[in-house]
Design a protein around this motif. Structure first.
Motif, PDB file in Angstrom:
ATOM      1  N   ILE A  38       0.812  -1.105  -0.296  1.00 65.33           N
ATOM      2  CA  ILE A  38       0.189  -0.147   0.059  1.00 65.33           C
ATOM      3  C   ILE A  38       0.593   1.485   0.510  1.00 65.33           C
ATOM      4  CG2 ILE A  38      -2.141  -0.838   0.725  1.00 65.33           C
ATOM      5  CD1 ILE A  38      -0.955   0.084   3.730  1.00 65.33           C
ATOM      6  N   ARG A  39       2.414   0.758  -0.387  1.00 66.40           N
ATOM      7  CA  ARG A  39       2.432   2.102  -0.285  1.00 66.40           C
ATOM      8  C   ARG A  39       3.064   2.877  -1.753  1.00 66.40           C
ATOM      9  NH1 ARG A  39       8.672  -0.561   0.492  1.00 66.40           N
ATOM     10  NH2 ARG A  39       8.078   0.116   2.217  1.00 66.40           N
ATOM     11  N   PRO A  40       3.423   4.439  -1.656  1.00 66.42           N
ATOM     12  CA  PRO A  40       2.523   5.118  -2.142  1.00 66.42           C
ATOM     13  C   PRO A  40       3.543   5.562  -3.486  1.00 66.42           C
ATOM     14  CG  PRO A  40       2.886   6.466  -0.807  1.00 66.42           C
ATOM     15  CD  PRO A  40       2.398   5.224  -0.339  1.00 66.42           C
ATOM     16  N   PRO A  41       3.577   5.453  -4.948  1.00 67.97           N
ATOM     17  CA  PRO A  41       4.132   5.198  -6.162  1.00 67.97           C
ATOM     18  C   PRO A  41       5.542   6.705  -5.804  1.00 67.97           C
ATOM     19  CG  PRO A  41       2.460   5.243  -7.087  1.00 67.97           C
ATOM     20  CD  PRO A  41       1.689   5.544  -5.435  1.00 67.97           C
ATOM     21  N   GLU A  42       5.563   7.952  -5.528  1.00 65.19           N
ATOM     22  CA  GLU A  42       6.079   8.786  -4.826  1.00 65.19           C
ATOM     23  C   GLU A  42       6.859   8.339  -3.583  1.00 65.19           C
ATOM     24  OE1 GLU A  42       2.037  10.258  -2.495  1.00 65.19           O
ATOM     25  OE2 GLU A  42       2.653   9.289  -4.703  1.00 65.19           O
ATOM     26  N   THR A  83       4.640  -1.448  -9.071  1.00 63.67           N
ATOM     27  CA  THR A  83       4.458  -0.264  -9.725  1.00 63.67           C
ATOM     28  C   THR A  83       3.704  -1.164 -10.702  1.00 63.67           C
ATOM     29  OG1 THR A  83       6.979   0.631  -9.365  1.00 63.67           O
ATOM     30  CG2 THR A  83       5.998   1.122 -11.016  1.00 63.67           C
ATOM     31  N   CYS A  84       4.486  -2.219 -11.465  1.00 64.87           N
ATOM     32  CA  CYS A  84       3.704  -2.898 -12.428  1.00 64.87           C
ATOM     33  C   CYS A  84       2.184  -3.210 -12.135  1.00 64.87           C
ATOM     34  CB  CYS A  84       4.312  -4.647 -12.725  1.00 64.87           C
ATOM     35  SG  CYS A  84       6.016  -4.530 -13.701  1.00 64.87           S
ATOM     36  N   GLU A  85       1.747  -3.854 -10.467  1.00 63.40           N
ATOM     37  CA  GLU A  85       0.246  -3.671  -9.681  1.00 63.40           C
ATOM     38  C   GLU A  85      -0.046  -2.222 -10.177  1.00 63.40           C
ATOM     39  OE1 GLU A  85      -2.219  -5.754  -8.678  1.00 63.40           O
ATOM     40  OE2 GLU A  85      -0.307  -8.005  -9.374  1.00 63.40           O
ATOM     41  N   HIS A  86       0.543  -1.301  -9.459  1.00 63.66           N
ATOM     42  CA  HIS A  86       0.049   0.326 -10.044  1.00 63.66           C
ATOM     43  C   HIS A  86      -0.800   0.356 -11.792  1.00 63.66           C
ATOM     44  CE1 HIS A  86       2.035   0.979  -6.300  1.00 63.66           C
ATOM     45  NE2 HIS A  86       1.377   0.951  -5.750  1.00 63.66           N
ATOM     46  N   VAL A  87       0.324  -0.128 -12.339  1.00 60.64           N
ATOM     47  CA  VAL A  87       0.031   0.251 -13.503  1.00 60.64           C
ATOM     48  C   VAL A  87      -1.141  -0.574 -14.299  1.00 60.64           C
ATOM     49  CG1 VAL A  87       0.947   0.341 -16.332  1.00 60.64           C
ATOM     50  CG2 VAL A  87       2.613   1.208 -13.918  1.00 60.64           C
ATOM     51  N   ASP A  88      -0.524  -1.970 -14.018  1.00 61.10           N
ATOM     52  CA  ASP A  88      -1.760  -2.227 -14.486  1.00 61.10           C
ATOM     53  C   ASP A  88      -3.256  -1.492 -14.021  1.00 61.10           C
ATOM     54  OD1 ASP A  88      -0.497  -4.525 -15.780  1.00 61.10           O
ATOM     55  OD2 ASP A  88      -0.167  -5.715 -13.998  1.00 61.10           O
ATOM     56  N   THR A  89      -3.484  -1.722 -12.859  1.00 57.41           N
ATOM     57  CA  THR A  89      -4.803  -1.114 -12.164  1.00 57.41           C
ATOM     58  C   THR A  89      -5.272   0.308 -12.107  1.00 57.41           C
ATOM     59  OG1 THR A  89      -3.949  -2.706 -10.070  1.00 57.41           O
ATOM     60  CG2 THR A  89      -5.517  -0.920 -10.286  1.00 57.41           C
ATOM     61  N   LEU A  90      -4.255   1.208 -12.476  1.00 59.80           N
ATOM     62  CA  LEU A  90      -4.625   2.682 -12.634  1.00 59.80           C
ATOM     63  C   LEU A  90      -4.585   2.843 -14.052  1.00 59.80           C
ATOM     64  CD1 LEU A  90      -3.542   3.967  -9.000  1.00 59.80           C
ATOM     65  CD2 LEU A  90      -5.647   3.290  -9.999  1.00 59.80           C
ATOM     66  N   GLY A  91      -3.478   2.249 -14.204  1.00 59.06           N
ATOM     67  CA  GLY A  91      -2.781   2.791 -15.666  1.00 59.06           C
ATOM     68  C   GLY A  91      -1.270   3.608 -15.655  1.00 59.06           C
ATOM     69  N   VAL A  92      -1.382   4.112 -16.556  1.00 58.97           N
ATOM     70  CA  VAL A  92      -0.070   4.727 -16.982  1.00 58.97           C
ATOM     71  C   VAL A  92       0.732   5.609 -16.117  1.00 58.97           C
ATOM     72  CG1 VAL A  92       2.026   5.274 -18.254  1.00 58.97           C
ATOM     73  CG2 VAL A  92       0.585   3.605 -19.382  1.00 58.97           C
ATOM     74  N   LEU A  93       1.402   5.403 -14.811  1.00 60.69           N
ATOM     75  CA  LEU A  93       2.072   6.522 -14.297  1.00 60.69           C
ATOM     76  C   LEU A  93       2.323   7.908 -14.889  1.00 60.69           C
ATOM     77  CD1 LEU A  93       4.068   5.037 -11.743  1.00 60.69           C
ATOM     78  CD2 LEU A  93       1.670   4.844 -11.307  1.00 60.69           C
ATOM     79  N   PRO A  94       1.894   9.491 -13.870  1.00 62.78           N
ATOM     80  CA  PRO A  94       2.286  10.438 -14.740  1.00 62.78           C
ATOM     81  C   PRO A  94       3.720  10.138 -14.817  1.00 62.78           C
ATOM     82  CG  PRO A  94       1.217  10.678 -12.637  1.00 62.78           C
ATOM     83  CD  PRO A  94       1.024   8.927 -12.911  1.00 62.78           C
ATOM     84  N   LEU A  95       4.392  11.151 -15.819  1.00 58.44           N
ATOM     85  CA  LEU A  95       5.432  11.448 -16.375  1.00 58.44           C
ATOM     86  C   LEU A  95       6.414  11.833 -15.084  1.00 58.44           C
ATOM     87  CD1 LEU A  95       6.133  12.040 -19.853  1.00 58.44           C
ATOM     88  CD2 LEU A  95       5.707  10.113 -19.036  1.00 58.44           C
ATOM     89  N   GLU A  96       5.926  13.131 -14.096  1.00 57.90           N
ATOM     90  CA  GLU A  96       6.893  13.815 -13.598  1.00 57.90           C
ATOM     91  C   GLU A  96       6.771  13.359 -12.639  1.00 57.90           C
ATOM     92  OE1 GLU A  96       2.425  14.586 -13.160  1.00 57.90           O
ATOM     93  OE2 GLU A  96       4.064  14.940 -15.085  1.00 57.90           O
TER      94      GLU A  96
END
Length: 107
Positions: free
Chosen positions: A47-51, A94-107
């Motif tokens: 549950i750790r956020p990507p940032e 990170t793959c789970e985040h992208v699979d679930t929420l879509g591509v992460l913002p570039l910034e």
């Protein structure tokens, strides 16, 4: 779709707020953002956020805790985690985040 909870054998729609006792906890990790900055996240990786991974030199923000709270609420209501991550690496998460929420913002 109605979500039903049971508390001590009682259906949720029969329980009033005055029948409950709400307990908040911070697991000993809460800080006052106005008084100190925290850079390392002790939040479980699932549950750790990507940032927390991609911006290690920036202090954790209030938003990181909102992310964690949202993931926790999801797990409680849906009764399974939003992201699958048993023994997952940071790349797996990170793959789970992208699979679930879509591509992460570039910034």
């Amino acid at each position: 779709m109605a979500i039903r909870f049971h508390l001590l054998g009682e259906a949720s729609e029969r329980i009033t707020l005055s029948d409950t006792r709400i307990v908040l906890t911070d697991f000993g990790k809460a800080i006052s953002h106005s008084k100190e900055q925290k850079y390392k996240s002790c939040i479980p990786s699932i549950i750790r956020p990507p940032e927390a991974r991609f911006e290690p030199n920036k202090p954790l923000s209030f938003s990181t805790y909102i992310w964690t709270l949202a993931c926790t609420i999801w797990s409680i209501i849906i009764q399974r985690p939003l992201f699958e991550g048993f023994l997952a690496t940071e790349d797996d998460m990170t793959c789970e985040h992208v699979d679930t929420l879509g591509v992460l913002p570039l910034e």
